[in-house]
Design a protein around this motif. Sequence first.
Motif, mmCIF file in Angstrom:
data_model
loop_
_atom_site.group_PDB
_atom_site.id
_atom_site.type_symbol
_atom_site.label_atom_id
_atom_site.label_comp_id
_atom_site.label_asym_id
_atom_site.label_seq_id
_atom_site.Cartn_x
_atom_site.Cartn_y
_atom_site.Cartn_z
ATOM 1 N N LEU A 1 0.807 -1.213 0.000
ATOM 2 C CA LEU A 1 0.000 0.000 0.000
ATOM 3 C C LEU A 1 0.846 1.271 0.000
ATOM 4 O O LEU A 1 0.484 2.265 -0.634
ATOM 5 N N THR A 2 1.986 1.260 0.687
ATOM 6 C CA THR A 2 2.851 2.438 0.735
ATOM 7 C C THR A 2 3.462 2.733 -0.623
ATOM 8 O O THR A 2 3.536 3.884 -1.057
ATOM 9 N N THR A 3 3.903 1.692 -1.318
ATOM 10 C CA THR A 3 4.598 1.850 -2.595
ATOM 11 C C THR A 3 3.638 2.090 -3.760
ATOM 12 O O THR A 3 4.035 2.619 -4.794
ATOM 13 N N ARG A 4 2.405 1.731 -3.592
ATOM 14 C CA ARG A 4 1.437 1.784 -4.689
ATOM 15 C C ARG A 4 1.474 3.094 -5.502
ATOM 16 O O ARG A 4 1.544 3.039 -6.731
ATOM 17 N N PRO A 5 1.446 4.269 -4.863
ATOM 18 C CA PRO A 5 1.452 5.508 -5.668
ATOM 19 C C PRO A 5 2.688 5.647 -6.557
ATOM 20 O O PRO A 5 2.603 6.148 -7.681
ATOM 21 N N TRP A 6 3.838 5.182 -6.081
ATOM 22 C CA TRP A 6 5.077 5.301 -6.855
ATOM 23 C C TRP A 6 5.072 4.338 -8.037
ATOM 24 O O TRP A 6 5.557 4.667 -9.111
ATOM 25 N N VAL A 7 4.512 3.145 -7.826
ATOM 26 C CA VAL A 7 4.435 2.162 -8.905
ATOM 27 C C VAL A 7 3.442 2.638 -9.967
ATOM 28 O O VAL A 7 3.694 2.522 -11.167
ATOM 29 N N VAL A 8 2.333 3.211 -9.521
ATOM 30 C CA VAL A 8 1.360 3.775 -10.462
ATOM 31 C C VAL A 8 1.991 4.918 -11.245
ATOM 32 O O VAL A 8 1.810 5.033 -12.469
ATOM 33 N N GLU A 9 2.759 5.752 -10.550
ATOM 34 C CA GLU A 9 3.446 6.869 -11.200
ATOM 35 C C GLU A 9 4.430 6.373 -12.261
ATOM 36 O O GLU A 9 4.672 7.038 -13.271
ATOM 37 N N ALA A 10 4.965 5.162 -12.055
ATOM 38 C CA ALA A 10 5.901 4.567 -13.023
ATOM 39 C C ALA A 10 5.165 3.955 -14.215
ATOM 40 O O ALA A 10 5.799 3.370 -15.099
ATOM 41 N N GLY A 11 3.832 4.071 -14.221
ATOM 42 C CA GLY A 11 3.054 3.601 -15.362
ATOM 43 C C GLY A 11 2.495 2.205 -15.237
ATOM 44 O O GLY A 11 2.006 1.640 -16.215
ATOM 45 N N VAL A 12 2.539 1.640 -14.031
ATOM 46 C CA VAL A 12 2.073 0.272 -13.812
ATOM 47 C C VAL A 12 0.650 0.283 -13.249
ATOM 48 O O VAL A 12 0.333 1.077 -12.370
ATOM 49 N N THR A 13 -0.188 -0.610 -13.755
ATOM 50 C CA THR A 13 -1.526 -0.802 -13.198
ATOM 51 C C THR A 13 -1.415 -1.729 -11.994
ATOM 52 O O THR A 13 -0.997 -2.883 -12.135
ATOM 53 N N VAL A 14 -1.748 -1.222 -10.817
ATOM 54 C CA VAL A 14 -1.638 -2.011 -9.588
ATOM 55 C C VAL A 14 -2.996 -2.620 -9.251
ATOM 56 O O VAL A 14 -4.021 -1.938 -9.293
ATOM 57 N N ILE A 15 -2.987 -3.910 -8.933
ATOM 58 C CA ILE A 15 -4.221 -4.596 -8.555
ATOM 59 C C ILE A 15 -4.172 -4.961 -7.074
ATOM 60 O O ILE A 15 -3.094 -5.127 -6.493
ATOM 61 N N ASP A 16 -5.341 -5.075 -6.475
ATOM 62 C CA ASP A 16 -5.454 -5.328 -5.048
ATOM 63 C C ASP A 16 -5.479 -6.836 -4.781
ATOM 64 O O ASP A 16 -6.495 -7.415 -4.416
ATOM 65 N N ARG A 17 -4.332 -7.458 -4.995
ATOM 66 C CA ARG A 17 -4.189 -8.892 -4.790
ATOM 67 C C ARG A 17 -2.804 -9.173 -4.217
ATOM 68 O O ARG A 17 -1.890 -8.369 -4.373
ATOM 69 N N PRO A 18 -2.616 -10.341 -3.590
ATOM 70 C CA PRO A 18 -1.318 -10.640 -2.986
ATOM 71 C C PRO A 18 -0.273 -11.134 -3.977
ATOM 72 O O PRO A 18 0.928 -11.044 -3.700
ATOM 73 N N PHE A 19 -0.735 -11.679 -5.129
ATOM 74 C CA PHE A 19 0.211 -12.291 -6.064
ATOM 75 C C PHE A 19 -0.381 -12.326 -7.459
ATOM 76 O O PHE A 19 -1.575 -12.564 -7.635
ATOM 77 N N ILE A 20 0.483 -12.095 -8.454
ATOM 78 C CA ILE A 20 0.111 -12.289 -9.851
ATOM 79 C C ILE A 20 1.377 -12.592 -10.634
ATOM 80 O O ILE A 20 2.467 -12.124 -10.276
ATOM 81 N N ALA A 21 1.240 -13.402 -11.665
ATOM 82 C CA ALA A 21 2.386 -13.708 -12.536
ATOM 83 C C ALA A 21 1.947 -13.610 -13.990
ATOM 84 O O ALA A 21 0.803 -13.928 -14.326
ATOM 85 N N HIS A 22 2.860 -13.155 -14.816
ATOM 86 C CA HIS A 22 2.682 -13.118 -16.266
ATOM 87 C C HIS A 22 3.867 -13.875 -16.852
ATOM 88 O O HIS A 22 4.972 -13.331 -16.933
#
Length: 198
Positions: free
Chosen positions: A120-141
């Motif tokens: 939750l703390t890092t979320r704004p910075w990751v969004v600012e970097a252009g990443v879509t953040v989802i509210d889940r504990p894990f995801i893989a591509h």
Amino acid sequence: MQIAVLTFDGFNELDSFVASGILNRMKSRGWAAHITSPTLQVTSMNGVTIERQKPLEFAAEADAVLFGSGVLTREIAADRALLSRISLDPQRQLIGAQCSGTLLLARLGLIGDLPACTDLTTRPWVVEAGVTVIDRPFIAHGQVATAGGCLASQYLAAWVIASGASRRDAEEALHYVAPVGEKRLYVERAMAAITAYL
């Protein structure tokens, strides 16, 4: 399997040590997880100083690479000279990041416009970097995974084991570290988080 657990100054002990501990349950199969750092010593966010096991450049040859998080990740993400020392190949390597480590994956161009997890703390910075953040504990591509929350390190470790060995191996490693009296439920919940991505 040789695994680099990238650990920088200001690191979160839970990220680096929990993942490393679970992954090293596979030692009898020839696996080894190494604390991998840019300097000989790194100090955690709580003042714990440790010696690295491998230099940062080891990440290029590892079979899997996990990025932990820490309180200095924004500074690390802005350090182009430091990031240039990290050479990864998502076609050959399993690559995972936890919490603010997701920001480093974004800066290295390994996420693009794919959805990712972070804390939750890092979320704004990751969004600012252009990443879509989802509210889940894990995801893989494919070969790249992200996790959010300090204790999500178990999910990254289990994903690496299940991907590099077998689902059964991942279940056994989780079972070993799970609390007594809760082992079955603990393993089931962790495996439910990663199974769709295996």
